[in-house]
Design an enzyme around this catalytic site. Structure first.
Site, PDB file in Angstrom:
ATOM      1  NE  ARG A 197      -6.761  14.063   1.574  1.00 20.50           N
ATOM      2  CZ  ARG A 197      -6.855  12.759   1.356  1.00 20.50           C
ATOM      3  NH1 ARG A 197      -7.838  12.282   0.627  1.00 20.50           N
ATOM      4  NH2 ARG A 197      -5.960  11.926   1.849  1.00 20.50           N
ATOM      5  CG  ASN A 221      -1.841   1.134   1.347  1.00 26.06           C
ATOM      6  OD1 ASN A 221      -1.712   2.111   0.610  1.00 26.06           O
ATOM      7  ND2 ASN A 221      -2.783   1.048   2.271  1.00 26.06           N
ATOM      8  NE  ARG A 273      -5.616   2.733  -0.908  1.00 22.34           N
ATOM      9  CZ  ARG A 273      -5.565   3.867  -0.219  1.00 22.34           C
ATOM     10  NH1 ARG A 273      -4.496   4.170   0.494  1.00 22.34           N
ATOM     11  NH2 ARG A 273      -6.588   4.689  -0.222  1.00 22.34           N
ATOM     12  CG  HIS A 304     -10.996   5.656   1.672  1.00 25.06           C
ATOM     13  ND1 HIS A 304     -11.510   6.867   2.058  1.00 25.06           N
ATOM     14  CD2 HIS A 304      -9.666   5.735   1.868  1.00 25.06           C
ATOM     15  CE1 HIS A 304     -10.522   7.660   2.458  1.00 25.06           C
ATOM     16  NE2 HIS A 304      -9.383   6.993   2.343  1.00 25.06           N
ATOM     17  CD  GLU A 349      -7.768   0.742   3.539  1.00 22.79           C
ATOM     18  OE1 GLU A 349      -7.267   1.105   4.618  1.00 22.79           O
ATOM     19  OE2 GLU A 349      -7.881   1.497   2.558  1.00 22.79           O
TER      20      GLU A 349
HETATM   21  C1  LIG Z   1      -7.969   7.962  -1.277  1.00 23.33           C
HETATM   22  C2  LIG Z   1      -7.484   8.444   0.044  1.00 23.33           C
HETATM   23  O1  LIG Z   1      -7.912   9.453   0.548  1.00 23.33           O
HETATM   24  O2  LIG Z   1      -6.576   7.671   0.648  1.00 23.33           O
HETATM   25  P1  LIG Z   1      -5.848   7.950   2.046  1.00 23.33           P
HETATM   26  O3  LIG Z   1      -6.910   7.992   3.081  1.00 23.33           O
HETATM   27  O4  LIG Z   1      -4.934   6.756   2.181  1.00 23.33           O
HETATM   28  O5  LIG Z   1      -5.115   9.249   1.873  1.00 23.33           O
HETATM   29 MG   LIG Z   2      -6.023   4.189   5.742  1.00 22.55          MG
END
Ligand SMILES: CC(=O)OP(=O)(O)O
Ligand SMILES: [Mg+2]
Ligand SMILES: Nc1ncnc2c1ncn2[C@@H]1O[C@H](COP(=O)(O)OP(=O)(O)O)[C@@H](O)[C@H]1O
Length: 413
Positions: A244, A10, A94, A183, A392
């Site tokens: 984010r 991953n 992944r 996810h 995962e």
């Molecule tokens: C797609 C995504 O946000 O992955 P991660 O949570 O691993 O940053």
């Molecule tokens: Mg994670």
């Protein structure tokens, strides 16, 4: 000798998590993580699980994912699990963005690599790392099958009315602008486990999955198929995350460019890396936020409240989308560990059948029970609320192994 082992990689933007699994009995032989790739203080931590040996940790400068993977390969070799080992059936990767092309696990060849590369603009933080992981693994063992398991795959069942933005159709089609969702491996695994916890077949259960890690997303799963999810074209849409923003009025971008004089790249960086919990209070770790809230810190309290309010809105929306909800499942770092987030997110939602049992919510199961799914709603509640630890890596290993077993020795290249 039959090949029954799968190595799962991953690769994130600055880390690689890995696990070696024995598929004959589902046991984990080794696991580890390389962190801060590309920085001076990168480090590898490797646990030889099968032998019960001590965890080995070491700081070393890993300039890129290739250097990191070579170190992983050496650690595995030390435990007698070299990448050339004939017992290795496949390496599962992944891959975050698979666009519309990939709806299931896929054997990697040059055409698959080219498509993953073509999708980089839609997942600039993730796909380059995933690609480098695959190409390095191929160099280390060109014969073992490499399988890509896509974050987007589980969401390809979303109906068109959930996947579409209300944009000019020709422009959206030409530039592949639609909602993909991410996810997916976790949403698939957790929705299935939640159904099992209720003693139902996944085809009989409607589940809302709340994957709350550093990245966070919600999904509505009807009868085992995803019908809506909160992330969109990229992993930026939806819930408030560690760094984010999640949903904002798109006009925020025009405003910051036109009025604040920021560049488009600057706004991209702001929304992806300097927003969310981090932007609101300077911390992206939920544990730290809980600690500051306890001390009466107002910025941390506001960050917590904004995070929970967004979460609540998505839970309500997905109750509406599904019509009937059998279970709400909390997962990933925050979802599995934060009783305060779970409590606040469901507060006042009794009208929708959502209730928590406080003692169950606060309980912290130890030992072998700690990784098991558990109910946190009261006995007899209309909607089951559950904590379902995600896995995962196990899901990627199972999908990878199923594919190479199906394809037989012909899968080898
Ligand atoms: C797609 C995504 O946000 O992955 P991660 O949570 O691993 O940053
Ligand atoms: Mg994670
Ligand atoms: N006990 C806890 N209480 C609250 N949050 C926690 C706890 N343990 C971990 N977390 C949070 O989980 C998040 C990381 O989740 P994780 O699923 O490991 O992320 P990712 O896989 O996306 O890197 C961090 O924000 C961390 O604060």
């Amino acid at each position: 000798m039959t090949a029954t082992r799968v190595l799962v990689l991953n690769s994130g933007s600055s880390s690689v998590k890995y696990q070696l699994l024995e598929m004959a009995d589902g046991s984990r032989l080794a696991a580890g993580i390389v962190e801060r790739i590309g920085e001076k203080q990168s480090r590898i931590s490797h646990s030889p699980l099968a032998s019960g040996g001590e965890r080995r940790e070491r700081a070393e400068e890993f300039a890129n994912h290739e250097a990191a993977l070579r170190a992983v390969s050496r650690e595995l070799e030390t435990d007698g699990y070299g990448l050339e080992d004939p017992r290795l059936a496949a390496i599962g990767h992944r891959v975050v963005h698979g666009g519309q092309a990939f709806t299931r696990p896929t054997l990697v060849d040059d055409a698959v690599l080219a498509e993953i590369e073509r999708l980089i603009p839609l997942a600039p933080l993730h796909n380059p790392a995933n690609l480098e992981g695959i190409t390095t693994a191929r160099t280390l063992n060109p014969r073992v099958p490499q399988v890509a398991v896509f974050d987007t795959a589980f969401h390809t069942t979303m109906p068109e009315h959930a996947a579409r933005y209300a944009l000019d159709a020709a422009t959206a089609d030409e530039h592949r602008v639609r909602r993909y969702g991410f996810h997916g491996t976790s949403h698939a695994y957790v929705s299935r486990k939640a159904a099992e916890l209720l003693g139902k077949d996944p085809s009989e259960a409607n589940v809302i999955v709340l994957h709350l890690g550093n990245g966070a997303s919600a999904s509505a799963v009807r009868a085992g198929r995803c019908v809506d999810t909160s992330m969109g074209l990229t992993p930026l849409e939806g819930l408030v995350m560690g760094t984010r923003s999640g949903d904002v009025d798109p006009a925020v971008v025009f405003h910051l460019v036109r009025v604040a004089g920021m560049s488009v790249d600057g706004v991209d960086e702001l929304l992806n890396k300097r927003s969310g919990l981090m932007g609101l209070c300077g911390d992206n770790d939920m544990r730290e936020i809980h600690r500051r809230v306890e001390e009466g810190d107002e910025a941390a309290k506001l960050a917590f409240d904004v995070y929970v309010h967004r979460l609540k809105k998505y839970i309500g929306a997905y109750c509406a989308v599904l019509g009937r909800v059998d279970a709400v499942a909390f997962t990933a770092g925050v979802g599995e560990n934060s009783a305060p987030v779970r409590r606040a997110a469901l507060e006042g939602m009794e009208g929708l059948g959502l209730r928590l049992d406080d003692a169950r919510n606060e309980a912290r199961p130890q030992g072998p029970d700690s990784g098991k799914p558990r109910l946190i709603s009261p006995e007899g509640a209309r909607v089951a609320v559950a904590v379902v630890p995600t896995d995962e890596e196990l899901e990627i290993a199972q999908q990878t192994y199923a594919l190479v077993s199906e394809e037989g020795p012909g899968a080898r290249r």
